[in-house]
Design a protein around this motif. Sequence first.
Motif, PDB file in Angstrom:
ATOM      1  N   GLN A   1      48.819   1.305 -40.161  1.00 32.35           N
ATOM      2  CA  GLN A   1      49.341   0.564 -39.020  1.00 32.35           C
ATOM      3  C   GLN A   1      48.998  -0.928 -39.118  1.00 32.35           C
ATOM      4  OE1 GLN A   1      49.356   2.128 -35.162  1.00 32.35           O
ATOM      5  NE2 GLN A   1      49.078   4.266 -35.785  1.00 32.35           N
ATOM      6  N   ARG A   2      49.868  -1.743 -38.574  1.00 29.37           N
ATOM      7  CA  ARG A   2      49.737  -3.192 -38.638  1.00 29.37           C
ATOM      8  C   ARG A   2      48.690  -3.690 -37.645  1.00 29.37           C
ATOM      9  NH1 ARG A   2      52.479  -7.405 -35.981  1.00 29.37           N
ATOM     10  NH2 ARG A   2      52.775  -9.309 -37.251  1.00 29.37           N
ATOM     11  N   PHE A   3      47.970  -4.738 -38.028  1.00 32.59           N
ATOM     12  CA  PHE A   3      46.952  -5.314 -37.152  1.00 32.59           C
ATOM     13  C   PHE A   3      47.569  -6.350 -36.227  1.00 32.59           C
ATOM     14  CE2 PHE A   3      43.670  -8.558 -36.260  1.00 32.59           C
ATOM     15  CZ  PHE A   3      42.776  -7.752 -35.564  1.00 32.59           C
ATOM     16  N   GLU A   4      47.279  -6.218 -34.954  1.00 34.19           N
ATOM     17  CA  GLU A   4      47.687  -7.206 -33.964  1.00 34.19           C
ATOM     18  C   GLU A   4      46.450  -7.980 -33.527  1.00 34.19           C
ATOM     19  OE1 GLU A   4      50.602  -8.041 -32.977  1.00 34.19           O
ATOM     20  OE2 GLU A   4      51.767  -6.454 -33.949  1.00 34.19           O
ATOM     21  N   PRO A   5      46.431  -9.295 -33.709  1.00 31.83           N
ATOM     22  CA  PRO A   5      45.259 -10.083 -33.309  1.00 31.83           C
ATOM     23  C   PRO A   5      45.004  -9.981 -31.811  1.00 31.83           C
ATOM     24  CG  PRO A   5      46.718 -11.351 -34.734  1.00 31.83           C
ATOM     25  CD  PRO A   5      47.471 -10.112 -34.341  1.00 31.83           C
ATOM     26  N   PRO A   6      43.793 -10.306 -31.376  1.00 31.49           N
ATOM     27  CA  PRO A   6      43.527 -10.346 -29.932  1.00 31.49           C
ATOM     28  C   PRO A   6      44.493 -11.282 -29.213  1.00 31.49           C
ATOM     29  CG  PRO A   6      41.474 -10.448 -31.168  1.00 31.49           C
ATOM     30  CD  PRO A   6      42.584 -10.558 -32.178  1.00 31.49           C
ATOM     31  N   LYS A   7      44.641 -11.067 -27.917  1.00 28.99           N
ATOM     32  CA  LYS A   7      45.625 -11.830 -27.144  1.00 28.99           C
ATOM     33  C   LYS A   7      45.162 -13.238 -26.814  1.00 28.99           C
ATOM     34  CE  LYS A   7      47.680  -7.703 -25.089  1.00 28.99           C
ATOM     35  NZ  LYS A   7      47.885  -6.908 -23.855  1.00 28.99           N
ATOM     36  N   GLY A   8      43.885 -13.505 -26.984  1.00 25.27           N
ATOM     37  CA  GLY A   8      43.447 -14.855 -26.680  1.00 25.27           C
ATOM     38  C   GLY A   8      41.989 -15.094 -27.022  1.00 25.27           C
ATOM     39  N   TYR A   9      41.633 -16.380 -27.149  1.00 24.98           N
ATOM     40  CA  TYR A   9      40.262 -16.808 -27.417  1.00 24.98           C
ATOM     41  C   TYR A   9      39.916 -17.901 -26.409  1.00 24.98           C
ATOM     42  CZ  TYR A   9      41.616 -14.695 -31.876  1.00 24.98           C
ATOM     43  OH  TYR A   9      42.097 -13.845 -32.839  1.00 24.98           O
ATOM     44  N   PHE A  10      38.673 -17.903 -25.924  1.00 22.85           N
ATOM     45  CA  PHE A  10      38.261 -18.845 -24.898  1.00 22.85           C
ATOM     46  C   PHE A  10      36.947 -19.505 -25.295  1.00 22.85           C
ATOM     47  CE2 PHE A  10      41.251 -16.200 -22.792  1.00 22.85           C
ATOM     48  CZ  PHE A  10      41.825 -16.972 -21.785  1.00 22.85           C
ATOM     49  N   SER A  11      36.951 -20.825 -25.276  1.00 18.20           N
ATOM     50  CA  SER A  11      35.736 -21.617 -25.445  1.00 18.20           C
ATOM     51  C   SER A  11      35.225 -21.987 -24.062  1.00 18.20           C
ATOM     52  CB  SER A  11      36.037 -22.877 -26.259  1.00 18.20           C
ATOM     53  OG  SER A  11      34.920 -23.739 -26.294  1.00 18.20           O
ATOM     54  N   VAL A  12      33.953 -21.697 -23.803  1.00 17.16           N
ATOM     55  CA  VAL A  12      33.396 -21.880 -22.466  1.00 17.16           C
ATOM     56  C   VAL A  12      32.239 -22.878 -22.532  1.00 17.16           C
ATOM     57  CG1 VAL A  12      32.299 -20.742 -20.503  1.00 17.16           C
ATOM     58  CG2 VAL A  12      34.019 -19.519 -21.859  1.00 17.16           C
ATOM     59  N   ASP A  13      32.227 -23.821 -21.612  1.00 14.71           N
ATOM     60  CA  ASP A  13      31.093 -24.732 -21.459  1.00 14.71           C
ATOM     61  C   ASP A  13      30.254 -24.225 -20.292  1.00 14.71           C
ATOM     62  OD1 ASP A  13      29.260 -26.721 -21.080  1.00 14.71           O
ATOM     63  OD2 ASP A  13      30.697 -28.374 -21.209  1.00 14.71           O
ATOM     64  N   SER A  14      29.196 -23.497 -20.611  1.00 13.41           N
ATOM     65  CA  SER A  14      28.392 -22.880 -19.550  1.00 13.41           C
ATOM     66  C   SER A  14      27.525 -23.888 -18.816  1.00 13.41           C
ATOM     67  CB  SER A  14      27.504 -21.790 -20.148  1.00 13.41           C
ATOM     68  OG  SER A  14      26.550 -22.355 -21.048  1.00 13.41           O
ATOM     69  N   SER A  15      27.481 -25.127 -19.296  1.00 11.05           N
ATOM     70  CA  SER A  15      26.613 -26.127 -18.671  1.00 11.05           C
ATOM     71  C   SER A  15      27.245 -26.796 -17.455  1.00 11.05           C
ATOM     72  CB  SER A  15      26.236 -27.201 -19.696  1.00 11.05           C
ATOM     73  OG  SER A  15      27.373 -27.969 -20.073  1.00 11.05           O
TER      74      SER A  15
ATOM     75  N   PRO B   1      30.477 -26.356 -14.173  1.00 13.27           N
ATOM     76  CA  PRO B   1      31.468 -25.486 -13.532  1.00 13.27           C
ATOM     77  C   PRO B   1      32.835 -25.675 -14.176  1.00 13.27           C
ATOM     78  CG  PRO B   1      30.168 -26.687 -11.905  1.00 13.27           C
ATOM     79  CD  PRO B   1      29.875 -27.316 -13.234  1.00 13.27           C
ATOM     80  N   GLY B   2      33.603 -24.637 -14.185  1.00 10.35           N
ATOM     81  CA  GLY B   2      34.934 -24.704 -14.749  1.00 10.35           C
ATOM     82  C   GLY B   2      35.619 -23.370 -14.611  1.00 10.35           C
ATOM     83  N   PRO B   3      36.848 -23.284 -15.057  1.00  7.87           N
ATOM     84  CA  PRO B   3      37.561 -22.011 -14.952  1.00  7.87           C
ATOM     85  C   PRO B   3      36.897 -20.957 -15.838  1.00  7.87           C
ATOM     86  CG  PRO B   3      38.796 -23.583 -16.281  1.00  7.87           C
ATOM     87  CD  PRO B   3      37.675 -24.346 -15.672  1.00  7.87           C
ATOM     88  N   PRO B   4      36.517 -19.821 -15.283  1.00  6.83           N
ATOM     89  CA  PRO B   4      35.868 -18.790 -16.095  1.00  6.83           C
ATOM     90  C   PRO B   4      36.883 -18.070 -16.972  1.00  6.83           C
ATOM     91  CG  PRO B   4      36.194 -17.971 -13.886  1.00  6.83           C
ATOM     92  CD  PRO B   4      36.640 -19.412 -13.877  1.00  6.83           C
ATOM     93  N   PRO B   5      36.452 -17.545 -18.098  1.00  5.74           N
ATOM     94  CA  PRO B   5      37.371 -16.777 -18.939  1.00  5.74           C
ATOM     95  C   PRO B   5      37.667 -15.422 -18.313  1.00  5.74           C
ATOM     96  CG  PRO B   5      35.152 -16.619 -19.812  1.00  5.74           C
ATOM     97  CD  PRO B   5      35.097 -17.592 -18.669  1.00  5.74           C
ATOM     98  N   PRO B   6      38.653 -14.717 -18.800  1.00  4.65           N
ATOM     99  CA  PRO B   6      38.949 -13.379 -18.266  1.00  4.65           C
ATOM    100  C   PRO B   6      37.718 -12.474 -18.306  1.00  4.65           C
ATOM    101  CG  PRO B   6      40.695 -14.097 -19.731  1.00  4.65           C
ATOM    102  CD  PRO B   6      39.606 -15.112 -19.859  1.00  4.65           C
ATOM    103  N   CYS B   7      37.659 -11.566 -17.374  1.00  7.45           N
ATOM    104  CA  CYS B   7      36.610 -10.551 -17.279  1.00  7.45           C
ATOM    105  C   CYS B   7      35.297 -11.107 -16.756  1.00  7.45           C
ATOM    106  CB  CYS B   7      36.364  -9.859 -18.620  1.00  7.45           C
ATOM    107  SG  CYS B   7      37.858  -9.204 -19.381  1.00  7.45           S
ATOM    108  N   THR B   8      35.274 -12.359 -16.312  1.00  6.73           N
ATOM    109  CA  THR B   8      34.086 -12.948 -15.702  1.00  6.73           C
ATOM    110  C   THR B   8      34.492 -13.644 -14.406  1.00  6.73           C
ATOM    111  OG1 THR B   8      34.270 -15.117 -16.781  1.00  6.73           O
ATOM    112  CG2 THR B   8      33.111 -13.374 -17.985  1.00  6.73           C
ATOM    113  N   GLU B   9      33.476 -13.928 -13.581  1.00  2.60           N
ATOM    114  CA  GLU B   9      33.728 -14.618 -12.324  1.00  2.60           C
ATOM    115  C   GLU B   9      33.241 -16.055 -12.347  1.00  2.60           C
ATOM    116  OE1 GLU B   9      32.106 -12.339  -9.139  1.00  2.60           O
ATOM    117  OE2 GLU B   9      33.474 -10.641  -9.447  1.00  2.60           O
ATOM    118  N   SER B  10      32.394 -16.400 -13.323  1.00  6.74           N
ATOM    119  CA  SER B  10      31.914 -17.772 -13.439  1.00  6.74           C
ATOM    120  C   SER B  10      31.498 -18.034 -14.877  1.00  6.74           C
ATOM    121  CB  SER B  10      30.742 -18.025 -12.489  1.00  6.74           C
ATOM    122  OG  SER B  10      29.579 -17.363 -12.952  1.00  6.74           O
TER     123      SER B  10
END
Length: 450
Positions: free
Chosen positions: A78-92, A94-103
Amino acid sequence: MRIRVVLAVVAVLAVLLTAGCASAVDGRAFAGPQVSAGLDPQFVRDNDGSDDDRLAAAVLRDLEGWWGEQFPRVADGQRFEPPKGYFSVDSSRPGPPPPCTESTDEVEGNAFYCPRADVIAYDRAALIPVLREEFGDSAVVVVLAHEFGHAVQQRLEDTVATSASLGSGAPTILSEGQADCYAGSFLRAVHDGDTSDLRTGDAGIDAAMSALITFRDPVGTDARDDRAHGNAFDRVSSFQDGYADGAGSCAQMTLTNRSFTQQAFASLSDAQSGGNLPLPDLLRAMGTDLDRFFGALVKAKGGQWTAPTIRQGQDACGQGAVGLCDGGVVQADEALDGIHDGLGDYASGTLLASRYALAALAATGRPTTGPAAGRTALCLAGAYTADVGAPGSDFSLSPGDLDEAVNLLRRSDDAATATDGTVADTTAYARIADFRQGVDGGADRCLALR
């Protein structure tokens, strides 16, 4: 180590772990050479275009390309499908949180794969730069490759036709071990030049392993904990199996063919001491147990055994902190005190076992000089380790003992040194691999190394 006595379990120890895959505990490592990489990170959400994001982007793109080739081999074509997205987070900040998190706070110092959203996120403020500073760029590679391994697991779980899926009921420590294995197989491709943008050498592989060792579970974590990742020995073992045997071997990991050494403390007193004996007590008691094991081995091979005498505070005959010197005397210099206090009692125990192993080689008519002797001695120290706690042994291993051995081997080549000072294993990877051969295969496999 602990002297074997009957102990009552007087308390249940709760170990609090962070929820993500990067929960660091004590220990530093040596930085390896930088991975030559740098890719436009525009496909990573919320990136700031920094060198850290460029490195992470290069890792993620090479992982996509490599798994595009590997996945059909483990997933019935079967063919590999890459993940739907990648997120770089600056935890230092406030900002928009990545999916599956609230902050953004939830990502601090961490990286994770979220199967619900099929995304990978990492902290560019308190994870990527710390990994690079402490270990080198290869540590970033191994951490993201581990998370990518979880994405692979999710795809295999969704692929009903393949036998490579762990299944939704797999214990956490097994899925984490398989992700470490996948990371090892990818680092082998990076080392061998089989990826588009990433490159690293032997020192980079050692640095990647050092990151896994540092991110081991706290000593005493029960392997059944639903957040367990494995102790240092388990994590490095999985990584090395993937590095040596490839992603296909990782895909076949099950509880039937995979065992884990991580264990909880058996008593409150053991937890309070960290399972460590004072050095004088260890030297006195361990000599008897080493005599038991190596005496039986020598006799089984037709030799005559005379147990070495252990002397503390003596020159180690050019073999590091502990040496097998003239007259069959095992001499420990003052450096052993620092190893014992800094790394734990089984770091000292591993060194002692390797010197007794040299004495056993001499007693069976085998050379104690040259590269092969050092490798065999280290392997036999592993074989002894696997036998600790057997009937007749005065010891049992404490939860942190194997981690102490691994930490010694990643930092020092003393346990792989022959009586003439020759060292065969110049990388931490090779030293740990030889030690593991003894743990897994016993003394006969070690003697066959020659």
